[in-house]
Design a protein around this motif. Structure first.
Motif: not given
Length: 233
Positions: A170-185
């Motif tokens: 999550a951090h590597y691809y989207y610069n966010k924690p896994a807790k906030t991943l969207t459906r598409a991500e």
């Protein structure tokens, strides 16, 4: 000389038995400990580190993982995960029939089998490794349970070159924690799992681009299943 040889064989056998007994109790203790404690390393992670791929990882608990990430890997890798005892025999039978007719090999490993292999064993297709995988799959189903197996899968699976676990991904691809991943991500990360070094998210490979919409559809089909809801919450 014959007398010495006769004495050596029983002594050697006693040593072997003691080593085997020690290894049995040590691995059982380790299995039980991992019910609550994350593994310090895996052979796959060490291989990644020493081969030059690097090692990015950050273990997190289930409460810090997006429900979409949990649902995405089930939809992508093992839709019967809540219902089987570690093995999907229908998928195994289909894969065997396909592999007999085609040069392209299809796998049928469940999430439980993948965890057993990635935590305790090495990569490869030998019969010895496969037999050990069956044993460890049975043991983690018995000792850990489904929620811990899914949590371990999301923490130790390779999700990019040298990237292990959903938090690091999550951090590597989207610069966010896994807790906030969207459906598409989450679906895109799940789409890379068969071979994350080839099926890349950044840049977006054709495989991931074509597969993640299918995973999103499967997530919609599965999300209201009561057994899956118990794993997500």
């Amino acid at each position: 000389m014959a007398f010495k040889t006769k004495g050596l064989i029983p002594r050697t056998w006693r040593v072997i038995k003691r080593v085997l007994i020690f290894l049995f109790f040590f691995h059982l203790f380790y299995l039980i400990i991992l019910r609550w404690v994350d593994p310090p390393f895996t052979l796959t992670q060490l291989g990644s580190l020493f081969s030059g791929d690097g090692l990015k990882r950050n273990y997190v608990s289930m409460k810090n993982i997006s429900p979409y990430a949990k649902l995405a890997v089930i939809a992508s890798e093992d839709q019967l995960f809540p219902d089987h005892d570690g093995f999907d025999f229908k998928s195994i039978e289909k894969a065997m029939k396909h592999n007999q007719k085609s040069k392209s090999l299809h796998g049928a490993s469940t999430i439980s089998q993948q965890v057993a292999k990635n935590v305790f064993l090495w990569q490869g297709r030998s019969w010895i490794r496969k037999a050990l995988e069956v044993y460890f799959t049975f043991m983690i189903e018995w000792i850990w349970g489904k929620k811990r197996i899914l949590e371990m899968y999301l923490n130790i699976s390779e999700m990019g070159k040298g990237v292990y676990g959903i938090e690091a991904a999550a951090h590597y691809y989207y610069n966010k924690p896994a807790k906030t991943l969207t459906r598409a991500e989450a679906a895109k990360i799940a789409a890379c799992l068969p071979n994350p070094k080839v099926f890349t998210i950044r840049p977006l490979s054709d495989h991931v681009a074509n597969r993640y919409p299918w995973i999103l559809v499967q997530m919609n089909h599965l999300q209201d299943d009561p057994d899956i809801q118990r794993l997500l919450n």
